[in-house]
Write an enzyme that holds these catalytic residues in place. Sequence first.
Site, PDB file in Angstrom:
ATOM      1  N   HIS A   1     -10.637  17.838 -86.545  1.00  0.00           N
ATOM      2  CA  HIS A   1     -10.043  19.186 -86.522  1.00  0.00           C
ATOM      3  C   HIS A   1     -11.092  20.294 -86.526  1.00  0.00           C
ATOM      4  O   HIS A   1     -10.792  21.430 -86.185  1.00  0.00           O
ATOM      5  CB  HIS A   1      -9.009  19.354 -87.644  1.00  0.00           C
ATOM      6  CG  HIS A   1      -9.582  19.574 -89.007  1.00  0.00           C
ATOM      7  ND1 HIS A   1     -10.038  18.557 -89.807  1.00  0.00           N
ATOM      8  CD2 HIS A   1      -9.768  20.703 -89.719  1.00  0.00           C
ATOM      9  CE1 HIS A   1     -10.466  19.049 -90.947  1.00  0.00           C
ATOM     10  NE2 HIS A   1     -10.319  20.354 -90.925  1.00  0.00           N
TER      11      HIS A   1
ATOM     12  N   ARG B   1       9.003   6.433 -95.638  1.00  0.00           N
ATOM     13  CA  ARG B   1       9.830   5.382 -96.256  1.00  0.00           C
ATOM     14  C   ARG B   1      10.952   5.953 -97.113  1.00  0.00           C
ATOM     15  O   ARG B   1      11.895   5.277 -97.452  1.00  0.00           O
ATOM     16  CB  ARG B   1       8.940   4.499 -97.128  1.00  0.00           C
ATOM     17  CG  ARG B   1       8.574   3.209 -96.419  1.00  0.00           C
ATOM     18  CD  ARG B   1       7.652   2.395 -97.251  1.00  0.00           C
ATOM     19  NE  ARG B   1       6.523   3.208 -97.675  1.00  0.00           N
ATOM     20  CZ  ARG B   1       5.404   2.732 -98.206  1.00  0.00           C
ATOM     21  NH1 ARG B   1       5.269   1.452 -98.387  1.00  0.00           N
ATOM     22  NH2 ARG B   1       4.421   3.519 -98.551  1.00  0.00           N
TER      23      ARG B   1
ATOM     24  N   LYS C   1     -11.718  24.759 -84.680  1.00  0.00           N
ATOM     25  CA  LYS C   1     -11.984  26.000 -85.435  1.00  0.00           C
ATOM     26  C   LYS C   1     -12.615  27.060 -84.536  1.00  0.00           C
ATOM     27  O   LYS C   1     -13.397  26.740 -83.643  1.00  0.00           O
ATOM     28  CB  LYS C   1     -12.898  25.691 -86.626  1.00  0.00           C
ATOM     29  CG  LYS C   1     -12.189  24.831 -87.672  1.00  0.00           C
ATOM     30  CD  LYS C   1     -12.948  24.782 -88.958  1.00  0.00           C
ATOM     31  CE  LYS C   1     -12.316  23.783 -89.907  1.00  0.00           C
ATOM     32  NZ  LYS C   1     -11.437  24.366 -90.914  1.00  0.00           N
TER      33      LYS C   1
ATOM     34  N   LYS D   1      -9.169  11.032 -88.496  1.00  0.00           N
ATOM     35  CA  LYS D   1     -10.405  10.385 -88.907  1.00  0.00           C
ATOM     36  C   LYS D   1     -10.237   9.823 -90.309  1.00  0.00           C
ATOM     37  O   LYS D   1      -9.313  10.241 -90.983  1.00  0.00           O
ATOM     38  CB  LYS D   1     -11.573  11.372 -88.881  1.00  0.00           C
ATOM     39  CG  LYS D   1     -11.300  12.678 -89.649  1.00  0.00           C
ATOM     40  CD  LYS D   1     -12.514  13.202 -90.302  1.00  0.00           C
ATOM     41  CE  LYS D   1     -12.734  12.648 -91.674  1.00  0.00           C
ATOM     42  NZ  LYS D   1     -11.973  13.291 -92.736  1.00  0.00           N
TER      43      LYS D   1
ATOM     44  N   HIS E   1     -17.141  15.592 -88.915  1.00  0.00           N
ATOM     45  CA  HIS E   1     -17.206  17.042 -88.695  1.00  0.00           C
ATOM     46  C   HIS E   1     -18.644  17.570 -88.548  1.00  0.00           C
ATOM     47  O   HIS E   1     -18.939  18.355 -87.653  1.00  0.00           O
ATOM     48  CB  HIS E   1     -16.531  17.793 -89.841  1.00  0.00           C
ATOM     49  CG  HIS E   1     -15.139  17.315 -90.152  1.00  0.00           C
ATOM     50  ND1 HIS E   1     -14.232  16.980 -89.177  1.00  0.00           N
ATOM     51  CD2 HIS E   1     -14.497  17.119 -91.326  1.00  0.00           C
ATOM     52  CE1 HIS E   1     -13.091  16.608 -89.742  1.00  0.00           C
ATOM     53  NE2 HIS E   1     -13.229  16.674 -91.045  1.00  0.00           N
TER      54      HIS E   1
ATOM     55  N   LYS F   1     -18.027  18.441-102.557  1.00  0.00           N
ATOM     56  CA  LYS F   1     -16.781  18.886-103.200  1.00  0.00           C
ATOM     57  C   LYS F   1     -17.162  19.521-104.538  1.00  0.00           C
ATOM     58  O   LYS F   1     -18.232  19.258-105.085  1.00  0.00           O
ATOM     59  CB  LYS F   1     -15.864  17.694-103.458  1.00  0.00           C
ATOM     60  CG  LYS F   1     -15.457  16.979-102.165  1.00  0.00           C
ATOM     61  CD  LYS F   1     -13.969  16.983-101.981  1.00  0.00           C
ATOM     62  CE  LYS F   1     -13.572  16.294-100.700  1.00  0.00           C
ATOM     63  NZ  LYS F   1     -12.677  17.106 -99.873  1.00  0.00           N
TER      64      LYS F   1
ATOM     65  N   ASP G   1     -16.510  10.881 -94.999  1.00  0.00           N
ATOM     66  CA  ASP G   1     -15.410  11.841 -94.931  1.00  0.00           C
ATOM     67  C   ASP G   1     -15.778  13.088 -94.123  1.00  0.00           C
ATOM     68  O   ASP G   1     -14.948  13.632 -93.401  1.00  0.00           O
ATOM     69  CB  ASP G   1     -15.011  12.246 -96.358  1.00  0.00           C
ATOM     70  CG  ASP G   1     -13.789  13.139 -96.393  1.00  0.00           C
ATOM     71  OD1 ASP G   1     -12.782  12.771 -95.748  1.00  0.00           O
ATOM     72  OD2 ASP G   1     -13.829  14.205 -97.047  1.00  0.00           O
TER      73      ASP G   1
HETATM   74  C1  BG6 Z   1     -11.037  16.596 -93.977  1.00  0.00           C
HETATM   75  C2  BG6 Z   1     -11.610  15.823 -95.130  1.00  0.00           C
HETATM   76  O1  BG6 Z   1     -11.285  15.930 -92.770  1.00  0.00           O
HETATM   77  O2  BG6 Z   1     -11.631  17.873 -93.929  1.00  0.00           O
HETATM   78  C3  BG6 Z   1     -11.377  16.573 -96.428  1.00  0.00           C
HETATM   79  O3  BG6 Z   1     -10.994  14.553 -95.207  1.00  0.00           O
HETATM   80  C4  BG6 Z   1     -11.922  17.980 -96.337  1.00  0.00           C
HETATM   81  O4  BG6 Z   1     -11.973  15.902 -97.527  1.00  0.00           O
HETATM   82  C5  BG6 Z   1     -11.388  18.668 -95.084  1.00  0.00           C
HETATM   83  O5  BG6 Z   1     -11.498  18.685 -97.478  1.00  0.00           O
HETATM   84  C6  BG6 Z   1     -12.046  20.002 -94.880  1.00  0.00           C
HETATM   85  O6  BG6 Z   1     -11.368  20.665 -93.856  1.00  0.00           O
HETATM   86  P1  BG6 Z   1     -11.241  22.231 -93.874  1.00  0.00           P
HETATM   87  O7  BG6 Z   1     -10.593  22.547 -92.570  1.00  0.00           O
HETATM   88  O8  BG6 Z   1     -10.400  22.589 -95.058  1.00  0.00           O
HETATM   89  O9  BG6 Z   1     -12.624  22.740 -93.992  1.00  0.00           O
END
Ligand code: BG6
Length: 491
Positions: free
Chosen positions: A177, A45, A181, A147, A239, A339, A234
Amino acid sequence: MLEPCTYVIFGATGNLAQKKLMPALYHLEQAGRLPEGMRVLGIGRRDWDDETWRKTVEDWLTPRARSGLDAEVFARFRERLFFFQGDINDDASYARLQMLLNGPDYPSNIAFYMSVAPAEFAVVSNGLAAAGLNRDDDGWRRMVLEKPFGYDLESAEILNKRLHRHWREDQIFRIDHYLGKGTIQNILVFRFANLMLEPLWNRNYIDHVQIIHAESAGIEQRAGYYDGAGALRDMVQSHLLQMLTLVAMEPPANLDAECLRDEKVKVLRSIRPIPQSAVHAHAFRAQYGRGNIGKEKVGGYLDEKGVPPQSTTETYAALKVYIDNWRWRNVPFYLRTGKRMAQSTSQISIRFKHPPQQLFRETQIDQLKPNWLLMGIQPNECLRLELQVKQPGLEMVAETQRLDAATCGVSQYGIDAYEALLLDVIDGDHSLFLRFDEVSWAWRVVDPILKVWATERDFIHSYPAGSWGPQEANRLFVREDQDWRNTLEDE
Ligand code: BG6
């Protein structure tokens, strides 16, 4: 050779573009992997022109480029960058976008990357379709969705239906993602290219499996998203469960995207449902309080900007699941994420059972340690096998020796997961993207937990920032000799 294309990034001024997408594209440029003529159109924006966007990207890349920003590479890369000022809620913006993209300057193969809030996926996909940008009679049109896909099973199903009104499944790329890896991709090779593992890879020899992701960072500036999501949505629903499927799946018939995903779905479908009455026996949640990360004092979750003072959102989630099939029945899989933990580390740890005979009971080898197979995902990509061997010398004493794959150590290749995945989108390869049934079965696993936690809003356990999380989570273990393997080094 990949076809020329346009990457259109919705939410181009946001956190993901800054940290992951633009660095990944730059590194692909450096590796000579971006197709000739490819363009990257950022949408936001803000009242920016192309030059402001290019300068911003340069500032983002300066601290993130591996081995420093290379002026020559960036000079090439910046020529690909363009900015489009638009509002995702405004129909006129899509009409202008359509005019621009259908003009002569942009390759007609287009990938739309949704780096926007999940609630906005449907808005953007409808807006694009209304402007005809989903039609692929002249070049392909693909959509990449970050996601979380929905907030629970029901919302995921609704979202999926909405997308399918205008987009075919083969146009949709649901990204996780973690599947990009290095070590995660290695799981399949390691399991299915080595005969010696297969006979051991089952309930007869494996005591339990741990899949762990810890981060020392807090939620940073993402309170708006994170407080409504929490750690289970999350990280675990996506993952961690994806990693579990790769560890647990049967060999696919071949490496086609559909065969692979069929096997992953079978695993998710075989996870024993957790009834709401058993949620506390299977799941544990907590939230970080104040503490220290290294020498730095850091605030607790409730001190983070944008977090409501009474929030009981979990920043730590641990889960025990069972896979009810011939291979895995009654082997616990422990998943854990947090976290503001002591270190940033992700790994899969597989503990084998003890040998059936205690041959060394009368010797100094009183308590034999079990064998572990460790798969380090980050910061080190590593495959490590821990074995018991006799210490040199006169005494009968055992010690743990480690066999490391030669690639162990801080990844010398340093490829970020997004690099591989962004290329797969251009290539039209869905293998490392999620099919909707995977997403929906993963929601079925966590939904009962989310439901129970949503009703228990007056209390949450806490753990000091910089720790490995609360002791109370250990109640998930089925035996006293089980404990978290936090890093590749600890035993
Ligand atoms: C993301 C989450 O999908 O993956 C984040 O939303 C998290 O909260 C992150 O920090 C971790 O990814 P990576 O590749 O840094 O381990």
